[in-house]
Design an enzyme around this catalytic site. Structure first.
Site, PDB file in Angstrom:
ATOM      1  N   LYS A   6       0.806  -1.227   0.000  1.00 13.68           N
ATOM      2  CA  LYS A   6       0.000   0.000   0.000  1.00 13.68           C
ATOM      3  C   LYS A   6       0.836   1.272   0.000  1.00 13.68           C
ATOM      4  O   LYS A   6       0.333   2.349  -0.309  1.00 13.68           O
ATOM      5  CB  LYS A   6      -1.003   0.000   1.145  1.00 13.68           C
ATOM      6  N   SER A  26       1.144 -10.020  -0.417  1.00 16.61           N
ATOM      7  CA  SER A  26       0.921  -8.572  -0.370  1.00 16.61           C
ATOM      8  C   SER A  26       1.372  -7.850   0.888  1.00 16.61           C
ATOM      9  O   SER A  26       1.506  -6.627   0.877  1.00 16.61           O
ATOM     10  CB  SER A  26      -0.568  -8.293  -0.624  1.00 16.61           C
TER      11      SER A  26
HETATM   12  C1  LIG Z   1      -5.151  -3.739   1.291  1.00 14.02           C
HETATM   13  C2  LIG Z   1      -4.565  -5.089   1.199  1.00 14.02           C
HETATM   14  C3  LIG Z   1      -5.008  -6.013   0.242  1.00 14.02           C
HETATM   15  C4  LIG Z   1      -6.158  -5.745  -0.705  1.00 14.02           C
HETATM   16  O1  LIG Z   1      -5.960  -4.627  -1.519  1.00 14.02           O
HETATM   17  P1  LIG Z   1      -7.194  -3.920  -2.262  1.00 14.02           P
HETATM   18  O2  LIG Z   1      -6.609  -2.888  -3.116  1.00 14.02           O
HETATM   19  O3  LIG Z   1      -8.080  -3.349  -1.186  1.00 14.02           O
HETATM   20  O4  LIG Z   1      -7.936  -4.986  -2.992  1.00 14.02           O
HETATM   21  C5  LIG Z   1      -4.339  -7.234   0.169  1.00 14.02           C
HETATM   22  N1  LIG Z   1      -3.332  -7.547   1.009  1.00 14.02           N
HETATM   23  C6  LIG Z   1      -2.894  -6.680   1.945  1.00 14.02           C
HETATM   24  C7  LIG Z   1      -1.771  -7.104   2.834  1.00 14.02           C
HETATM   25  C8  LIG Z   1      -3.489  -5.426   2.079  1.00 14.02           C
HETATM   26  O5  LIG Z   1      -3.037  -4.580   3.015  1.00 14.02           O
END
Ligand SMILES: *Cc1c(COP(=O)(O)O)cnc(C)c1O
Length: 325
Positions: A53, A306
């Site tokens: 993010k 992520s």
């Molecule tokens: C925010 C987030 C997501 C999902 O992202 P979106 O853009 O809301 O679909 C996935 N994994 C992690 C670790 C996140 O912080």
């Protein structure tokens, strides 16, 4: 229909140069053997602040005018977005206020506070925290940084897609954790622009799968927020969703749901086999593969990992519950 494309992704990449990490794409022989194809993990868990993010938040802040920066920014977050906004704001010398619901775990609160943001903890859901933020925007003229439904934010996340295609031009399948859809929309914009045949598969938890249900309904659907190992995937897509729902409708080939037990197995695999700390929301791609929910035989698959912002006590508990000790 959106007008976003590769040019926006490259503009984002230019703004992010020197401010975010280019993350590794790590082959997984263990997952490749299970899948019967080539599998590589895109390690956004190694991004600064511990999640992807930072890309979207930094791109948004770097896109603001001097006058807007002087007013300061505000974000509503289940954790990682708030952390990213706080970090980007500090680096760019901008005041940041972060509103959180009472559901957000402690480790995430402390991380955001430590980055120097002002915290407002109020409300039982993301939606209630949203109302609090609206009040502060009116009163103090702060600039809202949306966690996903904003071109600057989602094209920031989309720079991951540019790295993927550069590092692995032959990839043909991409597994992406799916919540509000900024991560998916951004990456899909990049990959589908280069090769429309690349399969984009979005994965989320069974309970409160807002984008999954909204895609099925063809309009934003409100979901109940339920506690999950994948807490970073919680929250709705917004009843006035403008960008990510249309983009996901056009660019996503398939969405899949994984159970809590499957998410736990994904976290366990990432720690024990890949030596990676991953939070629940980051482990859903691996979870889907392990659960046999997606056929990757003969394919070249990139799986997005992520984020790594999990409470370590929680992670060890989850891993300790594994079958083989
Ligand atoms: C925010 C987030 C997501 C999902 O992202 P979106 O853009 O809301 O679909 C996935 N994994 C992690 C670790 C996140 O912080």
């Amino acid at each position: 229909m959106s007008t976003l494309g590769l040019a926006d992704l490259y503009a984002a990449r230019q703004r992010l140069a020197g401010l975010v990490r280019r993350t590794p794409l790590q082959p997984s022989p263990a997952l490749a053997a299970l899948a019967g194809g080539d599998v590589r993990l895109k390690l956004e868990c190694l991004q600064e602040t511990g999640a992807f993010k930072l890309r979207g938040a930094t791109n948004k802040l770097a896109s603001l005018s001097a006058e807007e920066r002087a007013r300061g920014v505000i974000a509503v977050s289940t954790g990682n977005h708030g952390r990213a906004v706080a970090f980007a704001a500090k680096r760019l010398g901008v005041r940041a206020v972060v509103c959180l619901s009472e559901l957000v775990p402690n480790n995430k609160l402390e991380a955001i506070r430590a980055l120097g943001a002002e915290l407002v903890i109020e409300g039982k859901s993301q939606d209630e925290a949203e109302v609090v933020a609206g009040r502060l925007i009116e009163a103090e003229g702060l600039i809202y940084v949306h966690p996903f439904d904003d071109p600057a934010v989602l094209t920031g996340q989309g720079t991951i897609g540019l790295e993927l295609i550069e590092d692995w031009p032959e990839l043909d399948t991409c597994l992406v954790p799916l919540s509000g859809g900024g991560l998916m929309a951004g990456i899909a914009l990049a990959l589908k622009a280069v090769n429309p045949a690349i399969r984009m598969i979005g994965i989320t938890m069974e309970q409160g799968a807002a984008m999954h249900e909204s895609l099925a309904a063809g309009r934003p659907v409100a979901v109940e927020e339920v506690a999950s190992l994948a807490d970073s995937l919680g929250g709705g897509i917004g009843m006035n969703n403008r960008w990510t729902l249309p983009l996901c409708r056009d660019l996503v080939d398939e969405t899949l749901l994984v159970s809590e037990a499957e998410i736990a197995a994904g976290m366990r695999h990432l720690l024990m086999e890949e030596r990676l700390v991953a939070e629940g929301g980051a482990a859903v791609g691996v979870a889907a593969l392990l659960a046999g929910k997606v056929d990757l035989a003969g394919r070249r698959t990139a799986i997005l990992v992520s984020g790594q912002n999990v409470d370590m006590g929680k992670l060890l508990e989850v891993v300790g519950q594994g079958g083989d000790g």
